[in-house]
Structures are given as structure tokens and as C-alpha cells.
Design a protein around this motif. Structure first.
Motif, PDB file in Angstrom:
ATOM      1  N   LYS A 198      -9.015   4.985  -4.290  1.00  0.00           N
ATOM      2  CA  LYS A 198      -7.553   4.893  -4.125  1.00  0.00           C
ATOM      3  C   LYS A 198      -7.121   3.503  -3.649  1.00  0.00           C
ATOM      4  O   LYS A 198      -5.951   3.159  -3.681  1.00  0.00           O
ATOM      5  N   LEU A 199      -8.082   2.733  -3.135  1.00  0.00           N
ATOM      6  CA  LEU A 199      -7.834   1.369  -2.689  1.00  0.00           C
ATOM      7  C   LEU A 199      -9.160   0.619  -2.710  1.00  0.00           C
ATOM      8  O   LEU A 199     -10.218   1.225  -2.877  1.00  0.00           O
ATOM      9  N   CYS A 251     -11.820   4.058  -0.165  1.00  0.00           N
ATOM     10  CA  CYS A 251     -11.639   2.627  -0.357  1.00  0.00           C
ATOM     11  C   CYS A 251     -12.998   2.076  -0.793  1.00  0.00           C
ATOM     12  O   CYS A 251     -13.986   2.241  -0.075  1.00  0.00           O
ATOM     13  N   ILE A 268      -2.930  -0.380  -7.171  1.00  0.00           N
ATOM     14  CA  ILE A 268      -3.968   0.100  -6.250  1.00  0.00           C
ATOM     15  C   ILE A 268      -4.045  -0.888  -5.101  1.00  0.00           C
ATOM     16  O   ILE A 268      -4.222  -2.080  -5.324  1.00  0.00           O
ATOM     17  N   PRO A 269      -3.881  -0.417  -3.858  1.00  0.00           N
ATOM     18  CA  PRO A 269      -3.865  -1.336  -2.721  1.00  0.00           C
ATOM     19  C   PRO A 269      -5.168  -2.116  -2.551  1.00  0.00           C
ATOM     20  O   PRO A 269      -6.257  -1.594  -2.793  1.00  0.00           O
ATOM     21  N   TYR A 270      -5.007  -3.354  -2.133  1.00  0.00           N
ATOM     22  CA  TYR A 270      -6.131  -4.282  -1.896  1.00  0.00           C
ATOM     23  C   TYR A 270      -6.082  -4.722  -0.443  1.00  0.00           C
ATOM     24  O   TYR A 270      -5.074  -5.246   0.024  1.00  0.00           O
ATOM     25  N   SER A 276     -11.387  -2.938  -0.969  1.00  0.00           N
ATOM     26  CA  SER A 276     -11.455  -3.888   0.138  1.00  0.00           C
ATOM     27  C   SER A 276     -12.449  -4.986  -0.200  1.00  0.00           C
ATOM     28  O   SER A 276     -13.434  -4.749  -0.905  1.00  0.00           O
ATOM     29  N   SER A 290      -4.690  -5.748  -8.256  1.00  0.00           N
ATOM     30  CA  SER A 290      -4.082  -4.739  -7.376  1.00  0.00           C
ATOM     31  C   SER A 290      -2.648  -4.433  -7.809  1.00  0.00           C
ATOM     32  O   SER A 290      -2.244  -3.274  -7.892  1.00  0.00           O
ATOM     33  N   MET A 324       0.845  -1.189   0.000  1.00  0.00           N
ATOM     34  CA  MET A 324       0.000   0.000   0.000  1.00  0.00           C
ATOM     35  C   MET A 324       0.882   1.241   0.000  1.00  0.00           C
ATOM     36  O   MET A 324       1.958   1.233   0.578  1.00  0.00           O
TER      37      MET A 324
END
Length: 200
Positions: free
Chosen positions: A83-84, A64, A103-105, A86, A98, A1
């Protein structure tokens, strides 16, 4: 991230989870949270209209997209400005997307084995869900005792009054949904966030 996002989330401690089918309610709730001092929040994708709400608030909040279980949903969320993202599950298709999109997961896990596998897949923030059903803060402590390298986001029927207890147990940040919002006006949501943050 993204390191800046991780640092900001660890500092804000509360990770609010907005659930509504009404884009107007989502947008107004985001603004109430921003006034309270929270800049990173989850918006659960309850319907396709919620992508419009994400698009509207993505310039002023780090959104998120929550409840993502397919690559198509994740793609739509990213295109809307999230931006992320979940998920209640841990799935390698989402890990791949991701990494491809950078892009953060935040992967959803329940057990020690699942949390470890997510960490092995280089997921920097692992959600433990549903934390209350799994045993609450004491379960979190038990998980972290042998695996203190995990960054854990407990989520699932957590009360705002329990945030400090989870942080003290080792949580990176704490997901709070219904207890933060249900039955409260937008100004009351702002006040409740400010009160909780002032306890740290």
C-alpha cells in the motif's frame, strides 16, 4: 499519503520493520504484529521471494515495502499488494512513480536540508535515517524546532523502549526493527507490542 493510513499510523505509533530472507518468517511475524494491534508495517525487500510474502499478507495488513531504491523494485512491490513503499534515499524517480501510481512514498533523509526538500516534493511522511547515529531524540527535537510542519518517522537502531521518548520529542511514528524481533518468539513479539502500546 492516504489520510486514513496517516491517521492509523499516527495512532499505532510503532512502525515495525521486518527484515528476513525467509517468506515464512515474514508471514508469521506479520501475524504476530497483527495480534499485538499493529496493522501497518514495513517488510524490507531482502530478496525477490519477499514479494510473495507481501502478496500473501496484503489482504490483512497494510504493507509498506521497504528498502526500495529503484522504480522497478517499487513497481514490483505495488504489483504484490504493497500500500506504500519506503526507501533509505530520497529520489525524484520514486517521487514521480508514487504520484503516478498514487501510492505513498516514505523518503529516507538524514539532514535538515534533505528533510525540507522531501517536504517540498510533497512527501507527507519523511524518514530520518539513521536516527540513532544522527543523535537520537535530541536530533529530532532540533530538526522540528524550526520545521514543526514536518511529519517525521525516525528509524535506525531504535529500541522499543525508546518509542515513547521519540513520540514525546515530536515523532509522527517510530520505526523499530531488530530490537522488536531478534531472539523473540512470535508470541513474545505480540506481547512486547501490546506492552509498549499500553504505555501510551
Amino acid at each position: 499519503m492516504n489520510e486514513n493510513l496517516m491517521k492509523a499510523l499516527s495512532e499505532q505509533k510503532i512502525f515495525p520493520i521486518i527484515r528476513s530472507n525467509d517468506p515464512n518468517i515474514v508471514v508469521n511475524t506479520v501475524d504476530a504484529l497483527l495480534k499485538g494491534g499493529l496493522n501497518i508495517m514495513e517488510i524490507n525487500v531482502e530478496s525477490v521471494q519477499i514479494y510473495d510474502a507481501i502478496k500473501e499478507v496484503s489482504s490483512r495488513a497494510n504493507v509498506c515495502a521497504g528498502g526500495i531504491i529503484t522504480s522497478l523494485q517499487a513497481q514490483a512491490a505495488i504489483e504484490s499488494g504493497a500500500k506504500l513503499f519506503s526507501s533509505p534515499i530520497f529520489h525524484m524517480n520514486l517521487v514521480k512513480l508514487s504520484k503516478d501510481k498514487r501510492i505513498p512514498y516514505i523518503a529516507g533523509t538524514s539532514t535538515a536540508n534533505e528533510a525540507y526538500q522531501a517536504w517540498k516534493a510533497r512527501i507527507p511522511l519523511v524518514k530520518i535515517y539513521p536516527i540513532t547515529a544522527m543523535g537520537g531524540a535530541s536530533y529530532l527535537e532540533d530538526l522540528l524546532r524550526p520545521m514543526n510542519f514536518l511529519n517525521i518517522l525516525p528509524q535506525g537502531s531504535v529500541k522499543l523502549s525508546e518509542v515513547k521518548k521519540y513520540i514525546d520529542a515530536g515523532a509522527f511514528a517510530v520505526g523499530v526493527g531488530r530490537d522488536l524481533f531478534d531472539g523473540y518468539s512470535y508470541s513474545a513479539i505480540t506481547e512486547r507490542v501490546q506492552e509498549t502500546l499500553s504505555a501510551f
